[in-house]
Enzyme design. Structure first.
Site, short mmCIF file in Angstrom:
data_model
loop_
_atom_site.label_atom_id
_atom_site.label_comp_id
_atom_site.label_asym_id
_atom_site.label_seq_id
_atom_site.Cartn_x
_atom_site.Cartn_y
_atom_site.Cartn_z
N GLU A 182 0.40 79.12 -36.96
CA GLU A 182 0.23 78.98 -38.40
C GLU A 182 1.59 78.92 -39.10
O GLU A 182 1.78 78.15 -40.05
CB GLU A 182 -0.58 80.17 -38.94
N GLU A 237 2.82 75.54 -38.63
CA GLU A 237 2.06 74.62 -39.47
C GLU A 237 2.56 74.69 -40.91
O GLU A 237 2.73 73.66 -41.58
CB GLU A 237 0.56 74.99 -39.41
N CYS A 247 -8.20 82.95 -40.87
CA CYS A 247 -8.61 83.93 -39.85
C CYS A 247 -10.00 84.50 -40.11
O CYS A 247 -10.62 85.07 -39.23
CB CYS A 247 -7.65 85.11 -39.83
N SER A 289 -5.44 76.34 -43.36
CA SER A 289 -4.75 76.14 -42.09
C SER A 289 -5.77 75.66 -41.07
O SER A 289 -6.93 76.08 -41.09
CB SER A 289 -4.14 77.46 -41.62
N LYS A 307 -18.08 87.23 -37.77
CA LYS A 307 -17.57 86.80 -36.46
C LYS A 307 -18.71 86.42 -35.53
O LYS A 307 -18.55 85.59 -34.64
CB LYS A 307 -16.71 87.89 -35.83
N GLU A 340 -19.32 83.03 -36.53
CA GLU A 340 -18.21 82.14 -36.15
C GLU A 340 -18.28 81.72 -34.69
O GLU A 340 -18.07 80.56 -34.36
CB GLU A 340 -16.87 82.85 -36.42
N GLU A 345 -17.91 74.07 -33.35
CA GLU A 345 -16.51 73.73 -33.02
C GLU A 345 -15.93 74.69 -32.00
O GLU A 345 -14.83 74.46 -31.49
CB GLU A 345 -15.63 73.82 -34.28
N CYS A 379 -9.88 93.33 -43.10
CA CYS A 379 -10.82 93.58 -42.01
C CYS A 379 -11.15 95.05 -41.83
O CYS A 379 -12.23 95.40 -41.36
CB CYS A 379 -10.26 93.04 -40.71
#
Lengths: 162, 573
Positions: free
Chosen positions: B278, B281, B298, B318, B357, B360, B365, B502
């Protein structure tokens, strides 16, 4: 996901709905006014109408649906041509409102909150209409008050509303 | 100041305070159920009723403002009788499934019933019957257990500004649900689970995947490995009965090994890797004129939020996968090859403070290894239950170290768990990479803390880098609206879905409140300070990973395994 049976894309109804929404665009406070006028226009508030209102006013669909289902005035299902509003105020209740509902059901075949298959009548229960002296009472189409109704009078009353 | 008397105790408190606030000063505990400090203050449940001299009725202490000379009694026999009546009425429409409820012994309604000695319910009336919504991979809604406190609505609407839930119908028929009783999986719910964190009962809970993990551990053919998110080590303690702020890193590793995991790895490792990808990037975007500000990626609830509500800003995200998914992709490629394990036999478990999560890891993907990269996600709460089932007494486990190489990490990876941590970790690396100089202090205090939107300008060589940090999606919205309006001149923005980051995630131990969040944040920075290495680019395992496998940040393999793309979703679809 607009489940509009009338092909609402550029349809006349949608244009009229947008005219109702336009003055309140981005104003969540206008929700009840918009819902009221939209129901006057369309007769009820199907999902595609609620989505359009939510997006127009900038509120969540959850909020719109919450308001629609909170007020007995708003309907999610198509209404009949004539609205039979049976009073469930205290006086009407004790003077036989339950019997009145049962008799109406026997004649038109639907429960409160429902519309007859021929779209002629929608039966609903309302709070006190202020006609306690006439209990048990019913208002038809929001204007004709019928009081001290006996079950056998029901067919005669309904005949007036085609 | 307002002077009043509560249970014969004199108390002075600022004007505008409630009776509940004042009672806390004199140590009078008034029970609450719907009340949630600063979030849900609506006086709905009436369990906090107190007697006020001269008042016509009992008043709800959580919303009633104090008045000069007020005389309050919080525990007269008639008050207690009234509270019991309220409780009985709530319980009369509650499924008595406590023994089989995931919130057994951690339920506010159950606690009240116990405290008030409710031994029978006098009212045997109708019960609400609604189907359970288990459509989401992250959350389960069971409206039968709902007490209509509206905490979930408040947190979803006011804190997260997602508005996935509202009260529908009225009276006995009231239902807290998405419009038209849509499924959580099919609408703009971002699966953040803040609702499950504030629900006083078991009406919204995480989807329990513990049995899947037990099954994998029981399968001799499976090579079962586990990664633990940064925040989990400062949460697990609470899940097994320790004080908030306890750090259980080594105990968690030891416990996971005793549960039978073949390898115990650390998401902190891929957090370090995220910084390299990142960070590069960001430098690429700054030097080559890419879309700025760049926003961190994230936090899966945030990703889904952006896809639904700001699909026009997806280019700002990102392209880096989250550390969890980077780990998953590497475990079944790099690690499998290095260890000589067939990736088909690898069962990859992750322990997260997060419900999103779970969502996710099932996104289409996230199959870049050729398999589902992360097979199953357990929240901190579920891991706590697993430890309890296994009879592991965390406090008495010897501390053990993570396995190499995917368990080697730095303090920079660790602080990913707290709001501002990703930014601070990135700054530690970007500064040194760009300037070639060593930072005098790695502590970027300006990034830390619970403030909803933090802004800073950090001089990196010639470039003043403007950054913003938000936690809680309502705060993200403020910054996103500025970007939309063309008023944001930041380079880099960190967004974390949950308040506090988190460490306050939707999969955290219950209760989670501001005080507890602060303790977990303190513990997080304590862990950071304890680490020998505190900058991601100094992680030797990450360096080896690039040398042996990835070649370079943003290289071909990175692109394939560590980066992703997003889907515009919109709302009300």
């Amino acid at each position: 996901m607009a489940e509009c049976a009338c092909n609402c894309g550029e349809d006349e109804l949608t244009k009229q709905l947008d005219k109702i929404i336009d003055p309140y665009r981005g104003q969540p406070g206008g929700l009840i006014q918009v819902l009221t006028k939209s129901q006057e226009l369309i007769g009820y508030l199907p999902k595609w109408v609620q989505v359009r209102i939510a997006e127009g006013l900038g509120v969540s669909l959850q909020e719109v649906y919450g308001v629609v289902t909170f007020y007995a005035f708003f309907s999610l299902i198509p209404r009949g041509r004539h609205k039979l509003s049976v009073c469930a105020g205290t006086a009407c209740y004790v003077k036989g409102m339950k019997t009145l509902i049962k008799s109406l059901r026997d004649v038109i075949g639907v429960k409160p909150g429902q519309t007859t298959p021929d779209s002629r009548f929608t039966l609903e229960i309302v709070r006190c209409i202020g006609a306690c002296g006439l209990a048990p009472a019913m208002i038809v189409d929001g204007k004709d008050v019928h009081g001290r109704i006996e079950p056998e009078q029901i067919p005669e009353i309904l005949e007036q509303y085609a | 100041m307002i002077n009043l008397t509560i249970d014969n105790q004199k108390v002075a408190i600022e004007e505008g305070s409630t009776i509940l606030d004042a009672a806390q000063i004199v140590g009078a505990k008034i029970p609450t159920l719907c009340y949630l400090k600063e979030i849900n203050v609506i006086g709905a449940c009436r369990i906090c009723m107190v007697e006020v001299q001269g008042a016509r009725t009992f008043v709800p202490a959580c919303v009633a403002p104090v008045a000069e000379g007020m005389v309050v009694r919080t525990n007269t026999p008639s008050v207690i009788k009234a509270r019991k009546l309220v409780l009985e009425l709530i319980l009369s429409d509650h499924p008595m499934e406590c023994l089989t409820c995931v919130r057994n012994q951690n339920c506010e309604l159950q606690t009240l019933a116990e405290e008030f000695g409710i031994s029978e319910i006098r009212f045997d009336g109708a019960k609400t019957e609604y189907p359970i919504d288990d459509s989401s991979p992250a959350l389960i809604r069971d409206p039968r257990k709902c007490v209509l406190c509206r905490r979930c609505i408040s947190v979803c609407t006011n804190v997260q500004t997602v508005q996935a839930l509202a009260a529908e119908n009225r009276g006995f028929d009231t239902l807290i649900a998405p419009a038209f009783n849509d499924k959580l999986a099919d609408m703009e719910c971002v699966q953040c689970g803040q609702c499950s964190l504030v629900c006083p009962t078991g009406a919204i809970v995480e989807k329990d995947d513990v049995d899947k993990v037990w099954a994998a551990l029981a399968d001799p053919k499976k090579h079962v490995l586990v990664q633990t998110a940064p925040a989990t080590r400062v949460q697990l303690g609470e899940a097994v009965g320790a004080e908030p702020g306890s750090i259980f890193t080594g105990q968690m590793v030891a416990g996971l090994r005793r549960l039978g995991f073949d390898k115990v790895f650390d998401t902190d490792f891929t957090a370090d890797l995220t910084i390299l990808e990142e960070g590069n990037e960001l430098l690429q975007r700054v030097t080559q004129g890419g879309t700025l500000p760049m926003i961190t990626s994230c936090s899966p609830g945030w990703i889904k939020f952006c896809e639904h509500f700001y699909p026009d800003l997806l280019d700002h995200l990102s392209t880096c996968k989250s550390p969890q998914q980077m780990f998953g992709a590497l475990a079944k490629t790099y690690y499998a090859k290095k260890e000589g394990v067939d990736p088909a036999d690898i069962y990859s478990v992750s322990i997260m403070p997060c419900t999103a999560k779970k969502y996710e890891c099932q996104r289409p993907e996230m199959f870049s290894s050729g398999y589902q990269d992360v097979d199953v996600v357990l929240t901190s709460r579920e891991l706590g239950r697993m430890f309890k089932q296994a009879g592991l007494d965390c406090s008495n486990l010897p501390e053990e170290e993570y396995d190499a190489p995917l368990g080697i990490s730095t303090g920079a990876g660790e602080i990913f768990g707290a709001s501002g941590g990703v930014m601070e970790a990135a700054l530690r690396t970007v500064y040194e990479v760009v300037t070639g100089q060593t930072l005098e202090s790695v502590d970027f205090e300006v990034c830390r803390g619970l403030t909803g939107v933090k802004e800073a300008t950090v001089q990196v060589g010639d470039l003043p880098v403007k950054v913003a940090i938000t936690n809680g999606l309502g705060n993200a919205r403020k910054v996103l609206d500025k970007i939309r309006a063309g008023e944001a001149d930041y380079h880099f923005i960190e967004v974390m879905t949950c308040p506090g980051g988190c460490i306050g995630g939707g999969g955290s131990p219950i209760p989670t409140n501001t005080n507890i969040r602060l303790k977990r944040i303190d513990a997080t920075y304590t862990e950071d300070e304890r680490m020998v290495l505190r900058k991601s680019h100094e992680n030797p395992a990450v360096t080896a990973l690039y040398e042996e496998f990835l070649e370079k940040p943003l290289g071909h393999k990175s692109h394939k395994l560590l980066h992703t793309h997003y889907t515009p979703r919109g709302v009300n679809k």
